[in-house]
Design an enzyme around this catalytic site. Structure first.
Site, PDB file in Angstrom:
ATOM      1  N   ASP A  13       0.816  -1.206   0.000  1.00 18.30           N
ATOM      2  CA  ASP A  13       0.000   0.000   0.000  1.00 18.30           C
ATOM      3  C   ASP A  13       0.856   1.265   0.000  1.00 18.30           C
ATOM      4  O   ASP A  13       2.067   1.235   0.214  1.00 18.30           O
ATOM      5  CB  ASP A  13      -0.907  -0.040   1.229  1.00 18.30           C
ATOM      6  CG  ASP A  13      -2.137   0.848   1.110  1.00 18.30           C
ATOM      7  OD1 ASP A  13      -2.310   1.488   0.058  1.00 18.30           O
ATOM      8  OD2 ASP A  13      -2.934   0.885   2.075  1.00 18.30           O
ATOM      9  N   ASP A  22      -8.641   3.724  -3.198  1.00 24.66           N
ATOM     10  CA  ASP A  22      -9.827   3.794  -2.351  1.00 24.66           C
ATOM     11  C   ASP A  22     -10.966   4.553  -3.027  1.00 24.66           C
ATOM     12  O   ASP A  22     -11.039   5.788  -2.956  1.00 24.66           O
ATOM     13  CB  ASP A  22      -9.486   4.494  -1.034  1.00 24.66           C
ATOM     14  CG  ASP A  22      -8.350   3.801  -0.292  1.00 24.66           C
ATOM     15  OD1 ASP A  22      -8.097   2.617  -0.575  1.00 24.66           O
ATOM     16  OD2 ASP A  22      -7.723   4.451   0.564  1.00 24.66           O
ATOM     17  N   GLU A  30       2.733   7.246  -1.904  1.00 24.15           N
ATOM     18  CA  GLU A  30       2.493   8.530  -2.564  1.00 24.15           C
ATOM     19  C   GLU A  30       3.064   9.718  -1.784  1.00 24.15           C
ATOM     20  O   GLU A  30       3.004  10.843  -2.280  1.00 24.15           O
ATOM     21  CB  GLU A  30       0.984   8.783  -2.720  1.00 24.15           C
ATOM     22  CG  GLU A  30       0.215   7.678  -3.395  1.00 24.15           C
ATOM     23  CD  GLU A  30      -0.340   6.669  -2.397  1.00 24.15           C
ATOM     24  OE1 GLU A  30      -1.075   5.769  -2.836  1.00 24.15           O
ATOM     25  OE2 GLU A  30      -0.024   6.776  -1.188  1.00 24.15           O
TER      26      GLU A  30
END
Length: 769
Positions: free
Chosen positions: A479, A546, A482
């Site tokens: 995950d 998401d 960024e």
């Protein structure tokens, strides 16, 4: 607030300058001011670059550069232009009499908040009056050089060198370098037309055809809502995002007119397509590098582009066999759900146990303890569970990200404290003061591991090999990535402006090389959400991050399809979304005023239908499992999930052939219709249906309550999967209304397709149609 103006040395020995920039972390007051000022148009990050003039005494001439023809046309005053063709196909053309190279001195204001990024450009000087003094052709390199002046009365000039060199039959490398003064932004422009449509730019969630928009290329958190209706508080705290917020951008496009372009830079860039007849590209550096590509078809352009980016490896055979069941809650709950799925003969590829490290309660719901080791209190009897699943051909998966949290001693219970290990070895990104640069995530702080430190890479790979693969896990979500800080101090001493977009590529590379070093390439697998240009060659799978559990265009079910279609142009061939979406807001007050949202049964079912025709079929409970409808809620949800898992499994051999195409050619599994019908103008802006490979056409239901859909049928005859009715293109009726009741989405196969017939035989054998 920190200021940077780091310079990098290029291979040509010319100095490369980057803009000075200041970075601020999330400020609620600043967000409120931005909201108030936004309608007034004060923000200048969307500034439109004004064209200047072009002058030269260099006479008209034509050059053959490899297989490209480059024509410099100077028939007289104000008629100058440059034209690049390949086998008579236009690749690049500059506006007549106007500059096609420009530069600027800019200062950047960068705001980072929980992974969200906003970059405002302040233009101090713009150099857009272009003069060409020399065009030189040596061997296979064409070099155009000259100067740039300000449109104002300033005497300051900037020098430039623009080089073009073939790199294979259909590829033309370009290198634009600006020197002199304080220039720190390079600009390049060309002509386009109303009839040209632009696809790619990595994952885009609001538009597939980006013509008419300004597209910033910076990796960031996707945001919550991205312009859709939602609580204003999301905007105020800086996490709402906008229509171009994306986890995985790419400075790349291809068009319906057989040309493609990409940058090899990692600095943030902007592609301005707001003028229907002009394209302007700018990079936050005095040097811009990349390639022009030319192909007969969009698929050929993807193949050429992915020769640079790398291509995604074939999926392991076990992954292709059934559903990835996303679960949280511990051993007993997993066993109970597994037992019920077994009774329905549900094909299961793996159980993805996100909470393997244990959970904590935060303002966002339940989140994990970011200390990447098994929590035996959450999963007692882990080894036995893994062994029993392995015996039935089911893999076990976990969760990782590049952050670490210093968790309380009572939570450790004798396990390693990875945060403290990283701290002791100096593996975190630092502030200028030398302190660990902690990043806010919901209501806790975390340290980000610095991948520019080779020892940090080796240390984390060992964690993957021992704490993940070593306990029997075969796959994991990798995950985040960024949030590499623009004002961070990295081990390599490179600027955050250069490294921010590269960070997710390195994150994928670390996971991939850990698998390779463990000799587990045939059976281990991971999937990432953040990415940049060369992520496809390093990640083994992607997911779209998401989405909200809504029907909204910019951040709901429709945006998942948009993300799949757009990312496929940029090499993200094995991509998928969380079934049912992820983000919900169940606060009763917000629900009452219509600003909250939770997952409905209908939304879950429609998402199941769409994802059955995708590379990976994976569920997610979402950020608030108790507030959302789950596949395991009752007998009906169980049966519906099991049915679509069986449909997904029935496509295994077909999907395997598509995965092989992805690995060898870079083709996406989920395809925009322009990839196979580039000469059909009716498909250019079609963004709500897709081709699954080349043989199946799918029009998912993307709006609440709809039981019919309007389908566009391209050339050929298409057979409805459920009724065997044959449809074909009709000039009198561009789209045809087709029934799409729950459980019977609009899916069609190409008539007389032998491949489709093989899939149909399995579906019928399994009594699925």
């Amino acid at each position: 607030m920190n200021n940077h103006n780091r310079q990098q040395q290029s291979s040509s020995d010319l100095p490369v300058q980057q803009p000075k920039y200041s970075v601020t972390e999330g400020s609620i007051l600043k967000e409120i001011l931005d909201l108030l000022l936004q309608p007034l148009g004060i923000a200048n990050s969307r500034q439109k670059i004004k064209l200047g003039g072009l002058s030269s005494s260099v006479p008209s001439q034509s050059f053959q550069v490899g297989t490209f023809t480059i024509d410099w046309q100077n028939p007289g005053s104000e008629q100058l232009s440059l034209r690049i063709t390949h086998n008579n196909k236009l690749v690049w053309e500059t506006p007549v009499g106007k500059n096609f190279i420009g530069g600027a001195q800019v200062e950047l204001k960068i705001r980072e908040d929980r992974g969200s990024v906003k970059i405002d450009e302040r233009y101090l000087q713009q150099f857009s009056e272009q003069t060409i003094t020399q065009i030189e052709h040596q061997v296979e390199t064409l070099t155009i050089s000259g100067s740039l002046r300000s449109q104002l009365s300033s005497p300051e000039q900037v020098q430039y060198i623009f080089s073009l060199k073939p790199s294979g039959t259909n590829k033309l490398d370009f290198d634009l370098q600006l020197t002199g003064g304080e220039v720190n932004q390079a600009q390049l422009g060309c002509v386009t037309s109303v009839a040209e449509h632009f696809y790619g730019f990595g994952e885009q969630f609001s538009y597939v055809d980006c013509k008419g928009h300004l597209i910033p290329i910076v990796c960031e958190e996707g945001g919550i809502g991205r312009g859709d209706p939602g609580p204003k508080t999301l905007q105020i705290i800086g996490v709402s995002g906008d229509r171009f917020s994306t986890y995985a951008p790419a400075p790349h496009f291809l068009t319906n007119q057989g040309r493609s372009f990409f940058l090899t830079n990692t600095e943030p860039s902007v592609f301005d397509l707001r003028d229907p007849n002009l394209l302007n590209i700018r990079i936050e550096s005095s040097r811009m590098q990349g390639q022009l590509l030319c192909g007969e078809t969009p698929l050929e352009l993807i193949e050429l582009y992915t020769e640079y980016t790398g291509r995604m490896a074939p999926l392991p055979d076990w992954l292709n066999s059934g559903a990835l069941v996303g679960m949280q809650g511990g051993t007993e709950k997993v066993r109970r759900i597994w037992s019920q799925l077994r009774e329905l003969d549900t094909p299961i590829a793996g159980f993805w146990l996100q909470d393997w490290v244990g959970q904590r309660r935060t303002i966002a719901g339940k989140q994990l303890w970011w200390n990447w080791q098994l929590n035996p209190n959450t999963y007692p009897g882990w080894d036995t569970l893994v062994q029993e699943m392995e015996a039935e051909g089911i893999a076990v998966g976990v969760y990782l990200n590049p952050f670490l949290v210093d968790i309380p001693e009572e939570e450790l219970q004798g396990r390693r404290n990875l945060y403290q290990e990283a701290q002791q070895q100096d593996f975190f990104v630092k502030r200028e003061t030398g302190e660990i640069y902690l990043v806010k995530n919901t209501d806790f702080d975390a340290g980000l591991v610095d991948w520019t430190n080779p020892q940090a890479r080796e240390w984390f790979k060992e964690i993957i090999k021992t704490e993940v693969l070593g306990i029997g896990a075969k796959f994991w979500m990798a995950d985040f990535a960024e949030a590499a800080q623009f004002d961070g101090n990295f081990y390599s001493q490179e600027s955050g402006l250069s490294y921010h977009n590269q960070y997710p590529v390195d994150w994928a590379k670390i996971n991939r090389t850990a698998i390779q070093e463990a000799n587990r390439e045939l059976d281990a697998w991971f999937f990432t959400r953040a990415g940049y240009t060369q992520t496809p060659g390093n990640s083994t799978g992607m997911w779209l991050g998401d989405q909200n559990v809504t029907w909204n265009h910019n951040d709901g079910l429709p945006s998942a399809l948009t993300g799949l279609l757009s990312s496929g142009f940029s090499g993200f061939s094995l991509n998928h979304s969380d079934i049912g979406g992820y983000t919900s807001i169940s606060n009763p007050i917000l629900q009452f005023i219509g600003r909250g949202f939770v997952r409905s049964r209908e939304l879950l079912y429609r998402w199941l239908e769409m994802n059955a025709f995708s590379p990976i079929f994976r569920t997610h409970e979402g950020n608030e499992p108790e507030a959302n409808v789950q596949f395991y809620d009752d007998a009906e949800t169980f049966a519906t999930f099991s049915y679509w898992a069986k449909v997904y499994a029935a496509f295994a051999e077909y999907r395997k052939s598509l995965v092989e195409e992805a690995a060898t050619k870079g083709y996406p599994l989920i395809r925009h219709l322009v990839l196979h019908y580039p000469n059909d103008p009716n498909v250019y802006q079609l963004e709500d249906q897709f081709l699954y490979g080349s043989e199946f056409l799918v029009k998912p239901v993307l709006q609440k309550g709809n039981t019919t859909v309007d389908v566009y049928f391209p050339e050929g005859e298409w057979v409805h999967l459920w009724t065997n009715q044959i449809y074909s293109y009709s000039p009198a009726q561009t789209k045809i209304k087709v029934s799409a009741q729950l459980g019977k989405p609009a899916v069609f196969y190409r008539k007389n397709s032998a491949v489709a017939q093989s899939v149909l035989a399995i579906l019928k054998q399994k009594d699925l149609i």
